[in-house]
Every structure is written in C-alpha cells, then in structure tokens.
Design a protein around this motif. Structure first.
Motif, PDB file in Angstrom:
ATOM      1  N   PHE A  54       0.990  -1.357   0.221  1.00  0.00           N
ATOM      2  CA  PHE A  54       0.157   0.037  -0.257  1.00  0.00           C
ATOM      3  C   PHE A  54       0.850   1.004   0.185  1.00  0.00           C
ATOM      4  CE2 PHE A  54      -1.705   3.358   2.658  1.00  0.00           C
ATOM      5  CZ  PHE A  54      -2.856   3.850   1.751  1.00  0.00           C
ATOM      6  N   GLN A  55       1.748   1.195   0.863  1.00  0.00           N
ATOM      7  CA  GLN A  55       2.711   2.393   0.833  1.00  0.00           C
ATOM      8  C   GLN A  55       3.679   2.549  -0.173  1.00  0.00           C
ATOM      9  OE1 GLN A  55       2.780   4.539   3.301  1.00  0.00           O
ATOM     10  NE2 GLN A  55       1.505   3.593   4.741  1.00  0.00           N
ATOM     11  N   VAL A  58       1.157   4.479  -2.965  1.00  0.00           N
ATOM     12  CA  VAL A  58       0.886   5.666  -2.747  1.00  0.00           C
ATOM     13  C   VAL A  58       2.008   6.618  -3.000  1.00  0.00           C
ATOM     14  CG1 VAL A  58       0.762   7.398  -0.683  1.00  0.00           C
ATOM     15  CG2 VAL A  58      -0.739   5.470  -0.809  1.00  0.00           C
ATOM     16  N   GLN A  59       3.298   5.841  -2.866  1.00  0.00           N
ATOM     17  CA  GLN A  59       4.533   6.723  -3.334  1.00  0.00           C
ATOM     18  C   GLN A  59       4.511   6.776  -4.849  1.00  0.00           C
ATOM     19  OE1 GLN A  59       6.657   7.935  -1.002  1.00  0.00           O
ATOM     20  NE2 GLN A  59       7.163   9.180  -2.751  1.00  0.00           N
ATOM     21  N   TYR A  61       2.085   6.599  -6.789  1.00  0.00           N
ATOM     22  CA  TYR A  61       1.115   7.750  -7.371  1.00  0.00           C
ATOM     23  C   TYR A  61       1.719   9.238  -6.956  1.00  0.00           C
ATOM     24  CZ  TYR A  61      -3.182  10.763  -6.930  1.00  0.00           C
ATOM     25  OH  TYR A  61      -3.949  11.605  -6.988  1.00  0.00           O
ATOM     26  N   LEU A  62       2.280   9.496  -5.883  1.00  0.00           N
ATOM     27  CA  LEU A  62       2.818  10.685  -5.523  1.00  0.00           C
ATOM     28  C   LEU A  62       3.939  11.225  -6.422  1.00  0.00           C
ATOM     29  CD1 LEU A  62       2.812  10.942  -1.786  1.00  0.00           C
ATOM     30  CD2 LEU A  62       1.202  12.120  -3.208  1.00  0.00           C
TER      31      LEU A  62
END
Length: 107
Positions: A54-55, A58-59, A61-62
């Motif tokens: 998950f992390q 998210v990274q 995506y950013l």
C-alpha cells in the motif's frame, strides 16, 4: 500579540491536536507487532507485506503527479495551439504556483 494572530495560533493548535487524536489505531498496531529475534512473527508477515505494498502504491502515485501534470499541459497546449516540435506557447506573465491552465485530455 494581536487578536487575529492569537485566534490563528489557537485554530492551528486545535486542528493539530484533533488530527493527532483522531488517527486510526492501524499504525499503532503495526508499530507494536512482535518481532522475536528481530524478525516479524510468521502470522504478521502478510499484514506487513500488505502495508508495504500500500505504501509503495501511494509513493508511486505521488511520484507520477508531476509527470502527469506536464503531460496534461502538453496535451492542452496541442489542443489549443496545435502539435509539433516547433509550437511553443508563450505566456503573458510568468507562471507560478497559483497559475491555472485549463485543459482536457482526449480519450
């Protein structure tokens, strides 16, 4: 201190404290998992891998946001001014963080 500054400081402190107390216990649970011998217990390996995935998502995506923004500006420029290596839009004023450039992406 003037009244406006005092109210701003109080509002920021209130918001910061409510964020800290309102967080999910999820991360506390992950932080308190047993690590016998420095390794996670067998039954906790999967939740840790899920959190890691998950992390990582998210990274990614950013990290893609700036590239997608530049791509969207390119697409919008091509729609408005035409495509080609020799087409260069020139703006009347310098761009800054508040500059809005409306665009549509073709699908």
């Amino acid at each position: 201190m003037n009244l406006r500054l005092r109210l701003t400081v109080c509002a920021v402190a209130l918001v910061a404290s409510s964020i800290a107390y309102g967080q999910s216990p999820h991360y506390s649970e992950l932080a308190n998992l047993p690590f016998p011998g420095g390794y996670p217990a067998t039954k906790f390996v999967q939740p840790l891998q899920d959190e890691w995935l998950f992390q990582r998502a998210v990274q990614v995506y950013l990290w893609t946001l700036p590239a997608l923004s530049v791509f969207a500006m390119k697409e919008g420029s091509e729609q408005k001014f035409g495509a080609g290596y020799n087409v260069l839009p020139i703006f009347k004023h310098r761009l800054d963080a508040k500059t809005l450039i409306p665009h549509r992406i073709r699908m």
